[in-house]
Design a protein around this motif. Structure first.
Motif, PDB file in Angstrom:
ATOM      1  N   THR A  22       0.850  -1.184   0.000  1.00  0.00           N
ATOM      2  CA  THR A  22       0.000   0.000   0.000  1.00  0.00           C
ATOM      3  C   THR A  22       0.891   1.242   0.000  1.00  0.00           C
ATOM      4  N   ALA A  23       0.275   2.405  -0.228  1.00  0.00           N
ATOM      5  CA  ALA A  23       1.056   3.644  -0.220  1.00  0.00           C
ATOM      6  C   ALA A  23       1.711   3.862   1.138  1.00  0.00           C
ATOM      7  N   THR A  24       0.991   3.543   2.224  1.00  0.00           N
ATOM      8  CA  THR A  24       1.560   3.716   3.557  1.00  0.00           C
ATOM      9  C   THR A  24       2.716   2.757   3.780  1.00  0.00           C
ATOM     10  N   GLU A  25       2.573   1.503   3.337  1.00  0.00           N
ATOM     11  CA  GLU A  25       3.650   0.531   3.493  1.00  0.00           C
ATOM     12  C   GLU A  25       4.878   0.926   2.673  1.00  0.00           C
ATOM     13  N   ALA A  26       4.660   1.448   1.463  1.00  0.00           N
ATOM     14  CA  ALA A  26       5.784   1.918   0.656  1.00  0.00           C
ATOM     15  C   ALA A  26       6.486   3.088   1.330  1.00  0.00           C
ATOM     16  N   GLY A  27       5.700   3.979   1.940  1.00  0.00           N
ATOM     17  CA  GLY A  27       6.301   5.078   2.694  1.00  0.00           C
ATOM     18  C   GLY A  27       7.122   4.579   3.868  1.00  0.00           C
ATOM     19  N   ALA A  28       6.662   3.491   4.508  1.00  0.00           N
ATOM     20  CA  ALA A  28       7.415   2.918   5.619  1.00  0.00           C
ATOM     21  C   ALA A  28       8.742   2.344   5.144  1.00  0.00           C
ATOM     22  N   VAL A  29       8.769   1.756   3.952  1.00  0.00           N
ATOM     23  CA  VAL A  29      10.026   1.241   3.401  1.00  0.00           C
ATOM     24  C   VAL A  29      10.987   2.401   3.141  1.00  0.00           C
ATOM     25  N   GLY A  30      10.467   3.488   2.566  1.00  0.00           N
ATOM     26  CA  GLY A  30      11.303   4.667   2.365  1.00  0.00           C
ATOM     27  C   GLY A  30      11.846   5.205   3.680  1.00  0.00           C
ATOM     28  N   SER A  31      11.008   5.192   4.715  1.00  0.00           N
ATOM     29  CA  SER A  31      11.463   5.634   6.031  1.00  0.00           C
ATOM     30  C   SER A  31      12.546   4.714   6.577  1.00  0.00           C
ATOM     31  N   ALA A  32      12.394   3.410   6.367  1.00  0.00           N
ATOM     32  CA  ALA A  32      13.399   2.461   6.846  1.00  0.00           C
ATOM     33  C   ALA A  32      14.738   2.692   6.150  1.00  0.00           C
ATOM     34  N   LEU A  33      14.704   2.970   4.861  1.00  0.00           N
ATOM     35  CA  LEU A  33      15.926   3.268   4.114  1.00  0.00           C
ATOM     36  C   LEU A  33      16.652   4.468   4.728  1.00  0.00           C
ATOM     37  N   LEU A  34      15.912   5.539   4.962  1.00  0.00           N
ATOM     38  CA  LEU A  34      16.524   6.757   5.469  1.00  0.00           C
ATOM     39  C   LEU A  34      16.903   6.629   6.944  1.00  0.00           C
ATOM     40  N   LEU A  35      16.181   5.786   7.674  1.00  0.00           N
ATOM     41  CA  LEU A  35      16.550   5.539   9.057  1.00  0.00           C
ATOM     42  C   LEU A  35      17.906   4.836   9.124  1.00  0.00           C
ATOM     43  N   GLY A  36      18.144   3.903   8.188  1.00  0.00           N
ATOM     44  CA  GLY A  36      19.458   3.269   8.113  1.00  0.00           C
ATOM     45  C   GLY A  36      20.546   4.292   7.861  1.00  0.00           C
ATOM     46  N   SER A  37      20.265   5.277   7.002  1.00  0.00           N
ATOM     47  CA  SER A  37      21.240   6.328   6.719  1.00  0.00           C
ATOM     48  C   SER A  37      21.519   7.172   7.956  1.00  0.00           C
ATOM     49  N   ALA A  38      20.451   7.536   8.684  1.00  0.00           N
ATOM     50  CA  ALA A  38      20.625   8.334   9.898  1.00  0.00           C
ATOM     51  C   ALA A  38      21.410   7.568  10.949  1.00  0.00           C
ATOM     52  N   ALA A  39      21.127   6.261  11.095  1.00  0.00           N
ATOM     53  CA  ALA A  39      21.833   5.443  12.092  1.00  0.00           C
ATOM     54  C   ALA A  39      23.329   5.426  11.815  1.00  0.00           C
ATOM     55  N   ALA A  40      23.709   5.319  10.544  1.00  0.00           N
ATOM     56  CA  ALA A  40      25.128   5.321  10.201  1.00  0.00           C
ATOM     57  C   ALA A  40      25.777   6.644  10.588  1.00  0.00           C
TER      58      ALA A  40
END
Length: 406
Positions: free
Chosen positions: A39-57
């Motif tokens: 869904t659009a919300t689930e796709a947004g969550a994947v995008g958030s997970a990608l950027l969260l990995g970047s922030a964690a690094a």
């Protein structure tokens, strides 16, 4: 070879590779929703997970770049980006796509940390940052025009991220084994200007989230509310990113002439108006006006924010921490935008986010005013982060040292 003698090309390449993911956020999230059973919300969550990995690094490596070595870290980050994004592009298994996106995001964050530290320590950080912003904005604009012609599916934007990291790899040979600050040895002990730095770092997630929440659903606004085709919406984003190039050049030209407080405070207020305008658009002229004006202003304000962080610590630690904090907000942006859009509609989302930007401008301006009274060297135009921040989707850029994820 010290960081101050590092040629600009490798830093620009790393900056571009690290910040491209948030810049491509709208098309990446849109392709995940259309190309996978999400869904659009689930796709947004994947995008958030990608950027969260970047922030964690970024948070993990903020004070470790010198100890671990920029060259080794950059190569490790690029390798993770190639493996993560490339693997996610080649599979349609949702868990594998998510894992690849997070791994690639961690690689992007690693590369960004190296770039930010190198730029803050460089003899001419203003010039290097401007080149980096020009590079990532130009590449993202070209990709927005190209990706719609590569066929459907989630693969093209993720493959573009992997290929960009691969192209940047050969230039890591010019990086030094250790960094060294360009403006003396100050800053090697405890973090200087702790209160101002912490306040700026605490404000940046909200500043970045408010903008990237709408950036993450901008593609949906163009397609669903303004009734544009994917090609037309991509052309708008490309033009908007071109306007971002003008913003970068303008910020570099103005430099310290306007101080820090006015560009950060007034610029954020103007961005809030652009966010509301873009979210309420129901046709091409309104959508284009909001997106183009937004992307014109975003890198200008971001440049002064990151310059302020670089001023606080010439070693670049506040630059990395503020950029990572921005990436944290960028990471929450896609999911926040999707949730708000589902509950309040696109215009309501824009109004909520614009109000948040106006509020967060107050402490950021206060930090700029306070540090503006301090004597000492003026920080330049360092990049990110994040994200993204950007629109010009992220950074997001005006002094003597800079993305954003967006």
């Amino acid at each position: 070879m010290s960081a101050r003698r590092t040629p600009p090309r490798p830093l620009v390449a790393l900056f571009t590779a690290g910040y491209l993911a948030p810049y491509l956020l709208p098309t990446t999230v849109g392709r995940l929703a259309s190309g996978l059973p999400l869904t659009a919300t689930e796709a947004g969550a994947v995008g958030s997970a990608l950027l969260l990995g970047s922030a964690a690094a970024g948070f993990l490596l903020a004070s470790r770049v010198d100890r671990l070595g920029p060259r080794a870290l950059a190569r490790a980050g690029l390798a993770l980006a190639v493996l993560g994004y490339g693997g996610a592009a080649l599979t349609t298994v949702v868990p594998a796509v998510v894992m690849g996106a997070v791994l690639g995001g961690f690689g992007s964050g690693t590369v960004t940390a190296v770039a930010a530290s190198g730029i803050a320590a460089h003899r001419d950080p203003h010039r290097v940052t401007t080149l980096g912003l020009l590079g990532v904005s130009a590449l993202a604009g070209a990709l927005y025009l190209t990706i719609p012609r590569l066929g459907p599916g989630h693969g093209p934007p993720l493959a573009a991220l992997a290929l960009t990291a691969l192209v940047a790899w050969p230039l890591t040979g010019h990086l030094s084994a250790r960094t060294a600050p360009a403006r003396g040895s100050a800053g090697y002990g405890r973090l200087p200007h702790r209160r101002a730095g912490l306040l700026l770092a605490a404000a940046m997630p909200f500043w970045s989230l408010a903008q990237n929440a709408l950036w993450g659903v901008s593609g949906r606004i163009g397609l669903e509310q303004a009734h544009l085709t994917e090609a037309t919406a991509g052309a708008v984003f490309a033009v908007a990113l071109g306007a971002g190039l003008l913003g970068v050049v303008g910020a570099g030209t103005l430099g310290p002439r306007l101080g820090r407080a006015l560009p950060i405070g007034a610029g954020t207020a103007l961005i809030a108006g652009c966010v509301a305008l873009s979210a309420a658009a129901r046709d091409l002229p309104g959508f284009a006006a909001g997106e183009i004006a937004w992307n014109l202003l975003y890198p200008v304000v971001l440049s002064y924010v990151i310059a302020l962080a670089a001023f606080l610590d010439p070693r670049g630690r506040w630059t990395v921490l503020v950029g990572s904090a921005s990436s944290l907000g960028t990471a929450a942006g896609p999911l926040t935008g999707s949730l708000l859009a589902d509950r309040a509609g696109f215009p309501g989302t824009g109004q909520v986010l614009a109000a948040g930007l106006l509020l967060i401008a107050v402490p950021m301006t206060a930090v700029a005013l306070r540090t503006g009274r301090r004597p000492g060297p003026v920080a330049g135009l360092p990049v990110l982060e994040v994200p993204v921040q950007t629109p010009a989707v992220a950074a997001r850029h005006a002094y003597d040292t800079a993305p954003p994820n967006r």
